[in-house]
Write a protein that holds these residues in place. Structure first.
Motif, short mmCIF file in Angstrom:
data_model
loop_
_atom_site.label_atom_id
_atom_site.label_comp_id
_atom_site.label_asym_id
_atom_site.label_seq_id
_atom_site.Cartn_x
_atom_site.Cartn_y
_atom_site.Cartn_z
N LYS A 1 77.85 122.10 -31.98
CA LYS A 1 77.97 121.28 -33.19
C LYS A 1 77.53 122.05 -34.43
O LYS A 1 78.20 122.01 -35.47
CB LYS A 1 77.13 120.01 -33.02
CG LYS A 1 77.13 119.08 -34.24
CD LYS A 1 76.31 117.84 -33.99
CE LYS A 1 74.84 118.13 -33.99
NZ LYS A 1 74.31 118.53 -35.32
N GLU B 1 79.56 123.21 -37.69
CA GLU B 1 79.13 122.81 -39.03
C GLU B 1 79.11 124.01 -39.97
O GLU B 1 79.55 123.93 -41.12
CB GLU B 1 77.74 122.18 -38.95
CG GLU B 1 77.25 121.62 -40.27
CD GLU B 1 78.09 120.46 -40.79
OE1 GLU B 1 78.24 120.36 -42.02
OE2 GLU B 1 78.61 119.67 -39.98
N ASN C 1 72.91 119.80 -42.44
CA ASN C 1 72.97 118.46 -41.87
C ASN C 1 71.90 117.54 -42.46
O ASN C 1 71.52 116.56 -41.86
CB ASN C 1 72.79 118.51 -40.35
CG ASN C 1 74.04 119.01 -39.66
OD1 ASN C 1 75.13 118.84 -40.16
ND2 ASN C 1 73.88 119.65 -38.52
N PHE D 1 73.85 114.03 -43.45
CA PHE D 1 74.50 113.35 -42.33
C PHE D 1 74.60 114.31 -41.15
O PHE D 1 74.56 115.51 -41.31
CB PHE D 1 75.90 112.87 -42.72
CG PHE D 1 76.73 113.92 -43.41
CD1 PHE D 1 77.49 114.82 -42.70
CD2 PHE D 1 76.71 114.01 -44.79
CE1 PHE D 1 78.24 115.78 -43.33
CE2 PHE D 1 77.47 114.99 -45.43
CZ PHE D 1 78.23 115.86 -44.69
N LYS D 2 74.69 113.75 -39.97
CA LYS D 2 74.61 114.56 -38.76
C LYS D 2 75.74 115.57 -38.66
O LYS D 2 75.54 116.71 -38.35
CB LYS D 2 74.61 113.65 -37.53
CG LYS D 2 73.32 112.87 -37.39
CD LYS D 2 73.36 112.01 -36.15
CE LYS D 2 72.08 111.19 -36.01
NZ LYS D 2 72.11 110.30 -34.85
N ASN D 3 76.96 115.16 -38.92
CA ASN D 3 78.07 116.09 -38.90
C ASN D 3 79.27 115.49 -39.62
O ASN D 3 79.27 114.32 -40.01
CB ASN D 3 78.45 116.50 -37.46
CG ASN D 3 78.72 115.29 -36.59
OD1 ASN D 3 79.48 114.42 -36.98
ND2 ASN D 3 78.09 115.23 -35.43
N GLU E 1 80.88 112.36 -38.05
CA GLU E 1 80.16 111.11 -38.30
C GLU E 1 80.47 110.60 -39.71
O GLU E 1 80.69 109.41 -39.93
CB GLU E 1 78.65 111.33 -38.16
CG GLU E 1 77.85 110.05 -38.41
CD GLU E 1 76.35 110.30 -38.46
OE1 GLU E 1 75.62 109.34 -38.74
OE2 GLU E 1 75.93 111.45 -38.23
N LEU E 2 80.49 111.52 -40.69
CA LEU E 2 80.77 111.13 -42.06
C LEU E 2 82.19 110.56 -42.18
O LEU E 2 82.41 109.56 -42.88
CB LEU E 2 80.62 112.32 -42.99
CG LEU E 2 80.65 111.98 -44.49
CD1 LEU E 2 79.43 111.17 -44.88
CD2 LEU E 2 80.73 113.24 -45.32
N THR F 1 83.87 109.02 -39.83
CA THR F 1 83.86 107.69 -39.21
C THR F 1 83.32 106.65 -40.19
O THR F 1 83.88 105.56 -40.34
CB THR F 1 83.00 107.70 -37.94
OG1 THR F 1 83.52 108.68 -37.04
CG2 THR F 1 83.01 106.34 -37.26
N LEU F 2 82.22 107.01 -40.87
CA LEU F 2 81.62 106.08 -41.84
C LEU F 2 82.55 105.85 -43.03
O LEU F 2 82.66 104.73 -43.54
CB LEU F 2 80.29 106.64 -42.33
CG LEU F 2 79.16 106.74 -41.29
CD1 LEU F 2 77.96 107.46 -41.88
CD2 LEU F 2 78.76 105.36 -40.78
N THR G 1 73.63 102.79 -44.26
CA THR G 1 72.66 103.52 -43.42
C THR G 1 72.10 104.75 -44.13
O THR G 1 70.89 104.96 -44.20
CB THR G 1 73.34 103.97 -42.10
OG1 THR G 1 73.90 102.84 -41.46
CG2 THR G 1 72.32 104.63 -41.18
#
Length: 559
Positions: free
Chosen positions: A269, A273, A294, A297-299, A302-303, A305-306, A344
């Motif tokens: 991951k 990144e 990171n 945000f984690k990756n 994820e961004l 998806t949000l 979040t």
């Protein structure tokens, strides 16, 4: 005699090879199938030691099975080989059983079945499970297996190693332009070149698509950097495919064990990144992972998806920055700027999510939402006051590729019953490059009565031809010029030139990023009568704009 014949019938006609062996391992009898499997005649096998038929490295294992059967226990093995008369080894399914007469073990039956073909198929299946079919490289499944094993080894030995995530620049464009067959050939050539570069302490894997990973063992950051540079150097040489020459460059992201991750998933991951950051900054180079990548945000996944859920969750909003008439200090227009406040994570900078929206195509639905929201705001402000306010919205080059863009804007105007002249469409110079597609859309917008402005003029692929060809109403001077107009003669000259050019062509000129009174005075002297920037206001939500500006109209601003 009948019993003897029954026994002979079972043995002689059995499809499995059956050898009758003495307790010392001497072959006493064999059936036709055993002779066929081994290639030896019955005569050649009889009175021969069965241990002679076993490859040297497996004799001890076979003796252990043999001894167990001498003790009265039948055995079975799928991992056994016999030596064929031609010298090659055949893989067999082996069973042994004691021969018992008058309650005494007098010999051993060795029953064999040739499973060489099945074994070969199993090896093929195993190979396919861990190798990429196109390039022959190890695949992601093999990477996870090897990485987990090597992490344990490196942890015990307290060694560092590197994981390089490699992506081929512009591969999608090449694949779409040249066709998938040539695209596959490019991937094969890339795999070959990566394998040629690789020293003994590394393994190359294909993740999928145009993504490759290299596991570089027993290395430190300096050696990993040198290795990555070597890859870039090797790819500076062209590729020849179908008598054509192609130049292909890789981008490389690197994560280091144990600093950047102590498990396979985290290392992969973080290398990805780092690769993403390389792509953001221009491709064709390498970068190590940094922990601050990171921090928000984690990756990227994820961004994304949000972001896909941001519209339906009503997390997006428009903030508005006033554009000031420098001669009257009044406001009759605003620029709408997109903001995202995730429930979040909190506020996410446009510099993080706008490029992602562009890459994923999410800019289309988000852009449509911006158009509708801005038109609604124009209606609301028109209903609340006696004055009308123009709102400028940014349109992405990808939105210009929509054939339905004109109808989307028209529907929003009609839905909210607004005057079209109060909506301003801001386009970048990049969007104007494809004149064939852009010209009809801009002409259609003018027919609707919408204003058109060019954002950040002078920073892109500037061409005076655009100003001649397209129906442009407003030029916006980029803040990179305005910032240093007082200290840099070139910036001052460029700014003055854009102002005079716009005025000569009958266009309104707006300066962005005005932060000081001195900058505002320079612009006034140069006959630029409209500006926006932090001197007047940062972008604010609609409610604050109404309280601060629409009611007061900046009557209190003084120089």
């Amino acid at each position: 005699m009948e019993s003897e014949q029954k026994y002979r019938s079972i043995v002689d006609h059995n499809l499995d090879g059956i050898l009758t062996v003495s307790l010392k391992g001497v072959i006493l009898e064999v059936n036709p199938a055993a002779s066929m499997f081994t290639g030896f005649t019955r005569k050649q096998l009889t009175n021969r030691s069965i241990f002679d038929l076993i490859p040297d490295q497996e004799v001890e294992d076979f003796k252990a099975l043999f001894q167990k059967t001498r003790d009265g226990f039948p055995t079975e093995s799928l991992d056994c080989r016999f030596t064929h008369r031609k010298g090659n080894n055949i893989t067999i399914h082996l069973k042994t059983a004691p021969i018992v007469i008058n309650s005494e073990i007098v010999g051993i039956y060795v029953i064999i079945r040739d499973i060489s073909e099945q074994s070969k198929n199993a090896e093929t299946i195993k190979f396919m499970a861990f190798h990429d079919q196109l390039t022959g490289l190890l695949n992601r499944r093999a990477l996870l297996r090897d990485l987990e094993d090597y992490i344990i080894e490196a942890k015990n030995a307290k060694r560092e190693f590197a994981l390089l995530s490699i992506d081929i620049d512009r591969f999608k464009y090449l694949n779409d332009t040249l066709g998938h067959i040539l695209g596959d050939k490019i991937l094969i050539k890339v795999a070959e070149r990566l394998s040629e570069i690789s020293p003994n302490n590394c393994t190359v894997y294909r993740q999928g698509g145009d993504e490759f990973i290299i596991l570089l063992r027993e290395t430190d950051r300096q050696k990993a950097s040198k290795f990555a540079q070597n890859i870039l150097s090797k790819f500076s040489s062209s590729f020849y495919l179908s008598s054509q020459e192609y130049y292909i460059s890789p981008s490389i992201g690197i994560s280091m064990f144990p600093n950047d991750g102590k498990d396979a998933e985290t290392l992969i991951k973080n290398a990805d990144e780092a690769l993403f950051r390389v792509k953001e900054k221009g491709k064709a180079h390498f970068q190590f992972y940094r922990s601050d990548m990171n921090s928000v945000f984690k990756n990227v996944v994820e961004l994304e998806t949000l972001l896909r859920k941001a519209v339906e969750r009503e997390e997006l909003s428009l903030h508005y920055q006033p554009q000031i008439d420098l001669t009257t200090m009044k406001i009759n227009s605003f620029e709408a700027l997109l903001r995202w406040n995730n429930t979040t994570i909190g506020n996410i900078p446009p510099s993080d999510f706008i490029p992602l929206a562009e890459d994923t195509g999410l800019i289309i639905p988000i852009g449509n939402w911006v158009i509708d929201t801005a038109c609604k705001q124009i209606r609301d402000w028109s209903e609340k006051g006696t004055e009308e306010y123009r709102i400028a919205i940014n349109i992405s080059p990808k939105q210009f590729q929509q054939h339905s863009l004109l109808s989307i804007i028209q529907r929003a105007i009609e839905k909210h019953c607004i005057n079209p002249k109060l909506l301003e469409i801001e386009i970048t110079e990049g969007a104007m490059q494809d004149t064939k597609d852009t010209a009809p859309i801009l002409s259609g917008l003018k027919e609707l009565g919408v204003s058109i402005s060019v954002d950040d003029f002078g920073t892109g692929y500037s061409s005076l031809n655009y100003l001649k060809k397209f129906p442009i109403d407003v030029l916006k001077i980029d803040q990179s010029f305005v910032r240093d107009i007082l200290s840099n003669d070139k910036d001052a000259a460029i700014t003055t030139t854009i102002i005079h050019l716009g005025k000569s062509l009958g266009m309104e000129v707006i300066a962005e990023g005005v932060e000081t009174e001195e900058q505002a005075k320079f612009l006034m002297t140069a006959n630029c009568f409209k500006a926006q920037g932090f001197l007047y206001s940062k972008p604010l939500p609609a409610e604050e704009i109404e309280k601060k500006f629409i009611s007061s109209r900046l009557q209190d601003i003084e120089y």
